[in-house]
Design a protein around this motif. Structure first.
Motif, PDB file in Angstrom:
ATOM      1  N   UNK A  59      42.608  42.749  20.442  1.00 38.48           N
ATOM      2  CA  UNK A  59      43.758  42.590  21.338  1.00 38.48           C
ATOM      3  C   UNK A  59      43.590  41.323  22.182  1.00 38.48           C
ATOM      4  N   UNK A  60      44.690  40.781  22.745  1.00 33.55           N
ATOM      5  CA  UNK A  60      44.592  39.576  23.586  1.00 33.55           C
ATOM      6  C   UNK A  60      43.650  39.816  24.761  1.00 33.55           C
ATOM      7  N   UNK A  61      42.671  38.930  24.913  1.00 29.84           N
ATOM      8  CA  UNK A  61      41.619  39.171  25.897  1.00 29.84           C
ATOM      9  C   UNK A  61      41.034  37.854  26.401  1.00 29.84           C
ATOM     10  N   UNK A  62      41.312  37.544  27.666  1.00 30.86           N
ATOM     11  CA  UNK A  62      40.703  36.377  28.311  1.00 30.86           C
ATOM     12  C   UNK A  62      39.573  36.782  29.248  1.00 30.86           C
ATOM     13  N   UNK A  63      39.681  37.989  29.828  1.00 25.50           N
ATOM     14  CA  UNK A  63      38.702  38.450  30.809  1.00 25.50           C
ATOM     15  C   UNK A  63      38.474  39.951  30.664  1.00 25.50           C
ATOM     16  N   UNK A  83      30.356  36.947  24.835  1.00 23.94           N
ATOM     17  CA  UNK A  83      30.730  35.725  25.539  1.00 23.94           C
ATOM     18  C   UNK A  83      32.180  35.761  26.042  1.00 23.94           C
ATOM     19  N   UNK A  84      32.532  36.882  26.658  1.00 19.70           N
ATOM     20  CA  UNK A  84      33.849  37.036  27.264  1.00 19.70           C
ATOM     21  C   UNK A  84      33.692  37.007  28.787  1.00 19.70           C
ATOM     22  N   UNK A  85      34.431  36.140  29.482  1.00 19.25           N
ATOM     23  CA  UNK A  85      34.292  36.037  30.936  1.00 19.25           C
ATOM     24  C   UNK A  85      34.637  37.349  31.640  1.00 19.25           C
ATOM     25  N   UNK A  86      33.930  37.590  32.722  1.00 16.44           N
ATOM     26  CA  UNK A  86      34.175  38.777  33.538  1.00 16.44           C
ATOM     27  C   UNK A  86      34.830  38.421  34.859  1.00 16.44           C
ATOM     28  N   UNK A  87      35.608  39.364  35.365  1.00 11.19           N
ATOM     29  CA  UNK A  87      36.088  39.328  36.737  1.00 11.19           C
ATOM     30  C   UNK A  87      35.546  40.573  37.430  1.00 11.19           C
ATOM     31  N   UNK A  88      35.414  40.509  38.749  1.00 11.28           N
ATOM     32  CA  UNK A  88      34.947  41.670  39.499  1.00 11.28           C
ATOM     33  C   UNK A  88      35.925  41.999  40.614  1.00 11.28           C
ATOM     34  N   UNK A  89      36.267  43.290  40.712  1.00 11.76           N
ATOM     35  CA  UNK A  89      37.101  43.756  41.823  1.00 11.76           C
ATOM     36  C   UNK A  89      36.197  44.311  42.904  1.00 11.76           C
ATOM     37  N   UNK A  90      36.402  43.815  44.123  1.00  5.53           N
ATOM     38  CA  UNK A  90      35.667  44.354  45.261  1.00  5.53           C
ATOM     39  C   UNK A  90      36.288  45.688  45.669  1.00  5.53           C
ATOM     40  N   UNK A 103      36.975  38.611  42.248  1.00  9.87           N
ATOM     41  CA  UNK A 103      36.030  37.505  42.157  1.00  9.87           C
ATOM     42  C   UNK A 103      35.957  36.993  40.717  1.00  9.87           C
ATOM     43  N   UNK A 104      35.860  35.678  40.567  1.00 16.21           N
ATOM     44  CA  UNK A 104      35.760  35.073  39.246  1.00 16.21           C
ATOM     45  C   UNK A 104      36.752  33.931  39.111  1.00 16.21           C
ATOM     46  N   UNK A 105      36.699  33.265  37.964  1.00 16.81           N
ATOM     47  CA  UNK A 105      37.573  32.122  37.694  1.00 16.81           C
ATOM     48  C   UNK A 105      38.636  32.541  36.688  1.00 16.81           C
ATOM     49  N   UNK A 106      39.898  32.393  37.051  1.00 19.10           N
ATOM     50  CA  UNK A 106      40.988  32.800  36.163  1.00 19.10           C
ATOM     51  C   UNK A 106      42.260  32.046  36.522  1.00 19.10           C
ATOM     52  N   UNK A 107      43.224  32.134  35.629  1.00 18.28           N
ATOM     53  CA  UNK A 107      44.547  31.555  35.865  1.00 18.28           C
ATOM     54  C   UNK A 107      45.601  32.648  35.741  1.00 18.28           C
ATOM     55  N   UNK A 108      46.626  32.607  36.573  1.00 15.40           N
ATOM     56  CA  UNK A 108      47.720  33.567  36.416  1.00 15.40           C
ATOM     57  C   UNK A 108      48.287  33.495  35.000  1.00 15.40           C
ATOM     58  N   UNK A 109      48.617  34.650  34.449  1.00 18.01           N
ATOM     59  CA  UNK A 109      49.154  34.700  33.096  1.00 18.01           C
ATOM     60  C   UNK A 109      48.115  35.024  32.037  1.00 18.01           C
ATOM     61  N   UNK A 137      47.510  38.201  36.913  1.00 18.42           N
ATOM     62  CA  UNK A 137      46.921  38.467  35.599  1.00 18.42           C
ATOM     63  C   UNK A 137      47.749  39.500  34.844  1.00 18.42           C
ATOM     64  N   UNK A 138      47.734  39.392  33.512  1.00 20.01           N
ATOM     65  CA  UNK A 138      48.412  40.373  32.675  1.00 20.01           C
ATOM     66  C   UNK A 138      47.409  41.471  32.314  1.00 20.01           C
ATOM     67  N   UNK A 139      47.740  42.687  32.692  1.00 29.50           N
ATOM     68  CA  UNK A 139      46.851  43.821  32.416  1.00 29.50           C
ATOM     69  C   UNK A 139      47.665  44.903  31.708  1.00 29.50           C
TER      70      UNK A 139
END
Length: 202
Positions: A59-63, A83-90, A103-109, A137-139
Protein backbone atom coordinates in the motif's frame (compact mmCIF):
# COMPACT_ATOMS: atom_id res chain seq x y z
CA UNK A 1 7.71 -17.47 11.21
CA UNK A 2 4.18 -18.73 10.56
CA UNK A 3 1.22 -17.36 12.51
CA UNK A 4 0.85 -20.56 14.62
CA UNK A 5 4.56 -20.36 15.52
CA UNK A 6 4.15 -16.69 16.42
CA UNK A 7 1.11 -17.47 18.58
CA UNK A 8 2.95 -20.21 20.45
CA UNK A 9 5.91 -17.92 21.06
CA UNK A 10 3.62 -15.21 22.48
CA UNK A 11 2.06 -17.80 24.77
CA UNK A 12 5.51 -19.07 25.79
CA UNK A 13 6.63 -15.63 27.00
CA UNK A 14 3.29 -15.21 28.83
CA UNK A 15 2.10 -12.38 26.59
CA UNK A 16 -1.29 -14.12 26.49
CA UNK A 17 -2.98 -14.34 29.88
CA UNK A 18 -6.35 -15.72 31.02
CA UNK A 19 -8.31 -14.48 34.03
CA UNK A 20 -10.23 -11.22 34.60
CA UNK A 21 -8.78 -8.01 33.18
CA UNK A 22 -10.07 -4.44 32.72
CA UNK A 23 -9.20 -3.14 29.27
CA UNK A 24 -8.60 0.50 28.28
CA UNK A 25 -12.15 0.59 26.91
CA UNK A 26 -13.48 -0.36 30.38
CA UNK A 27 -14.51 -3.85 29.32
CA UNK A 28 -13.83 -6.73 31.74
CA UNK A 29 -12.13 -9.37 29.61
CA UNK A 30 -11.28 -13.03 30.31
CA UNK A 31 -8.15 -12.67 28.16
CA UNK A 32 -5.34 -10.12 28.23
CA UNK A 33 -2.65 -9.81 25.61
CA UNK A 34 0.42 -7.96 26.89
CA UNK A 35 2.62 -7.26 23.89
CA UNK A 36 4.85 -4.90 25.89
CA UNK A 37 6.82 -8.01 26.80
CA UNK A 38 8.18 -8.48 23.27
CA UNK A 39 10.75 -5.69 23.75
CA UNK A 40 12.72 -8.19 25.85
CA UNK A 41 12.82 -10.68 22.97
CA UNK A 42 14.54 -9.05 19.96
CA UNK A 43 14.01 -12.01 17.65
CA UNK A 44 10.28 -12.11 18.43
CA UNK A 45 10.06 -8.33 18.02
CA UNK A 46 11.54 -8.69 14.55
CA UNK A 47 9.11 -11.49 13.73
CA UNK A 48 6.13 -9.38 14.82
CA UNK A 49 7.39 -6.44 12.76
CA UNK A 50 7.85 -8.65 9.72
CA UNK A 51 4.36 -10.17 10.06
CA UNK A 52 2.85 -6.68 10.12
CA UNK A 53 5.06 -5.49 7.26
CA UNK A 54 3.72 -8.25 5.00
CA UNK A 55 0.25 -6.76 5.48
CA UNK A 56 1.22 -3.24 4.38
CA UNK A 57 4.13 -3.57 1.96
CA UNK A 58 1.93 -3.11 -1.12
CA UNK A 59 0.00 0.00 0.00
CA UNK A 60 1.12 3.66 -0.42
CA UNK A 61 3.57 4.31 2.40
CA UNK A 62 5.90 7.24 3.05
CA UNK A 63 6.03 7.01 6.85
CA UNK A 64 5.25 4.70 9.76
CA UNK A 65 3.90 5.92 13.08
CA UNK A 66 3.62 3.56 16.04
CA UNK A 67 0.93 4.21 18.63
CA UNK A 68 2.68 5.13 21.91
CA UNK A 69 4.06 3.21 23.61
CA UNK A 70 3.77 -0.51 22.88
CA UNK A 71 3.80 -0.15 19.09
CA UNK A 72 6.85 2.15 18.98
CA UNK A 73 9.42 -0.69 19.06
CA UNK A 74 7.34 -2.62 16.50
CA UNK A 75 7.32 0.36 14.14
CA UNK A 76 11.06 0.82 14.75
CA UNK A 77 11.75 -2.81 13.84
CA UNK A 78 9.86 -2.37 10.56
CA UNK A 79 11.55 0.96 9.84
CA UNK A 80 15.05 -0.43 10.31
CA UNK A 81 14.46 -3.62 8.31
CA UNK A 82 12.70 -1.96 5.36
CA UNK A 83 14.21 1.54 5.49
CA UNK A 84 10.88 3.30 5.91
CA UNK A 85 10.96 6.66 7.75
CA UNK A 86 9.20 6.89 11.09
CA UNK A 87 7.20 9.64 12.72
CA UNK A 88 6.48 9.79 16.45
CA UNK A 89 3.38 11.13 18.16
CA UNK A 90 3.94 12.64 21.58
CA UNK A 91 1.45 11.71 24.27
CA UNK A 92 1.39 15.40 25.09
CA UNK A 93 2.65 18.31 23.00
CA UNK A 94 5.87 19.86 24.32
CA UNK A 95 5.39 22.99 26.37
CA UNK A 96 8.67 24.42 25.12
CA UNK A 97 10.77 24.60 21.96
CA UNK A 98 8.81 23.74 18.81
CA UNK A 99 5.82 22.47 20.87
CA UNK A 100 5.31 19.76 18.26
CA UNK A 101 2.88 16.88 18.73
CA UNK A 102 4.33 14.98 15.75
CA UNK A 103 8.10 14.50 15.59
CA UNK A 104 9.99 13.71 12.38
CA UNK A 105 10.51 15.05 8.86
CA UNK A 106 7.51 14.98 6.53
CA UNK A 107 5.53 16.94 3.97
CA UNK A 108 1.77 17.49 3.92
CA UNK A 109 0.12 15.08 1.51
CA UNK A 110 2.47 12.18 2.26
CA UNK A 111 1.06 8.81 3.32
CA UNK A 112 1.48 7.54 6.87
CA UNK A 113 0.49 4.08 8.10
CA UNK A 114 -0.27 3.76 11.81
CA UNK A 115 1.10 0.68 13.58
CA UNK A 116 -0.56 -0.79 16.70
CA UNK A 117 -0.13 -4.03 18.63
CA UNK A 118 -3.82 -4.90 18.85
CA UNK A 119 -7.21 -3.33 18.26
CA UNK A 120 -10.26 -3.46 20.53
CA UNK A 121 -12.34 -0.29 20.10
CA UNK A 122 -9.91 1.52 17.79
CA UNK A 123 -9.72 4.52 20.13
CA UNK A 124 -5.93 4.45 20.62
CA UNK A 125 -5.36 4.32 16.86
CA UNK A 126 -7.65 7.31 16.34
CA UNK A 127 -5.72 9.23 19.02
CA UNK A 128 -2.66 8.89 16.76
CA UNK A 129 -4.46 9.35 13.43
CA UNK A 130 -6.03 12.69 14.34
CA UNK A 131 -2.82 14.71 15.01
CA UNK A 132 -1.19 13.18 11.92
CA UNK A 133 -4.10 14.33 9.78
CA UNK A 134 -3.99 17.74 11.48
CA UNK A 135 -0.45 18.10 10.10
CA UNK A 136 -1.71 17.42 6.57
CA UNK A 137 -0.63 13.78 6.33
CA UNK A 138 -2.83 11.23 4.58
CA UNK A 139 -3.76 8.43 6.97
CA UNK A 140 -6.07 5.82 5.47
CA UNK A 141 -4.43 2.61 6.70
CA UNK A 142 -3.53 1.08 10.06
CA UNK A 143 -1.86 -2.26 10.75
CA UNK A 144 -2.15 -4.40 13.87
CA UNK A 145 -0.88 -7.76 15.02
CA UNK A 146 -4.14 -8.88 16.64
CA UNK A 147 -7.77 -7.91 16.01
CA UNK A 148 -9.82 -8.59 19.16
CA UNK A 149 -12.94 -8.71 16.93
CA UNK A 150 -14.92 -6.36 19.15
CA UNK A 151 -15.87 -3.70 16.64
CA UNK A 152 -12.66 -1.67 16.39
CA UNK A 153 -11.98 -2.44 12.73
CA UNK A 154 -15.54 -1.55 11.76
CA UNK A 155 -15.32 1.68 13.76
CA UNK A 156 -12.12 2.73 11.97
CA UNK A 157 -13.52 1.76 8.57
CA UNK A 158 -16.44 4.09 9.28
CA UNK A 159 -13.79 6.81 9.74
CA UNK A 160 -12.16 5.96 6.39
CA UNK A 161 -9.27 3.90 7.79
CA UNK A 162 -8.64 0.36 6.53
CA UNK A 163 -7.24 -1.98 9.18
CA UNK A 164 -4.79 -4.72 8.18
CA UNK A 165 -4.51 -7.38 10.89
CA UNK A 166 -2.07 -10.27 11.01
CA UNK A 167 -4.50 -12.45 12.96
CA UNK A 168 -7.80 -12.39 14.84
CA UNK A 169 -8.15 -13.29 18.48
CA UNK A 170 -10.36 -16.24 17.44
CA UNK A 171 -7.49 -17.64 15.38
CA UNK A 172 -5.11 -17.16 18.31
CA UNK A 173 -7.49 -18.97 20.69
CA UNK A 174 -8.17 -21.88 18.35
CA UNK A 175 -4.46 -22.31 17.73
CA UNK A 176 -3.74 -22.45 21.47
CA UNK A 177 -6.53 -24.99 21.89
CA UNK A 178 -5.35 -27.15 18.98
CA UNK A 179 -1.81 -27.13 20.39
CA UNK A 180 -3.05 -28.19 23.84
CA UNK A 181 -2.24 -24.88 25.56
CA UNK A 182 -5.80 -24.12 26.73
CA UNK A 183 -8.78 -26.35 27.48
CA UNK A 184 -12.20 -26.52 25.81
CA UNK A 185 -13.88 -24.50 28.59
CA UNK A 186 -11.39 -21.61 28.29
CA UNK A 187 -11.78 -21.62 24.51
CA UNK A 188 -15.58 -21.59 24.60
CA UNK A 189 -15.83 -19.02 27.39
CA UNK A 190 -13.42 -16.61 25.70
CA UNK A 191 -14.98 -17.00 22.24
CA UNK A 192 -18.41 -16.36 23.76
CA UNK A 193 -17.12 -13.20 25.42
CA UNK A 194 -15.73 -11.95 22.10
CA UNK A 195 -18.97 -12.77 20.26
CA UNK A 196 -21.26 -11.04 22.79
CA UNK A 197 -19.18 -8.08 23.94
CA UNK A 198 -18.67 -5.33 21.34
CA UNK A 199 -16.37 -2.56 22.51
CA UNK A 200 -17.46 1.01 23.05
CA UNK A 201 -15.70 3.18 20.43
CA UNK A 202 -16.32 6.44 22.27
Amino acid sequence: MTNPELILKLQEIQAVKFGSFTLKSGIISPIYIDLRLIVSYPGLLQDVGEAIWKKIESIPLDHLCGVPYTALPIATAISLKHQKPMLMRRKEAKGHGTKKEIEGVFRPGEHCVVIEDLITSGASILETVEPLKAEGLKVSHAAVLIDREQGGCRHLEDKGISVHSVMTISTLLRTLYEKGKIDQNTLNRTLEFIRTTPSNPS
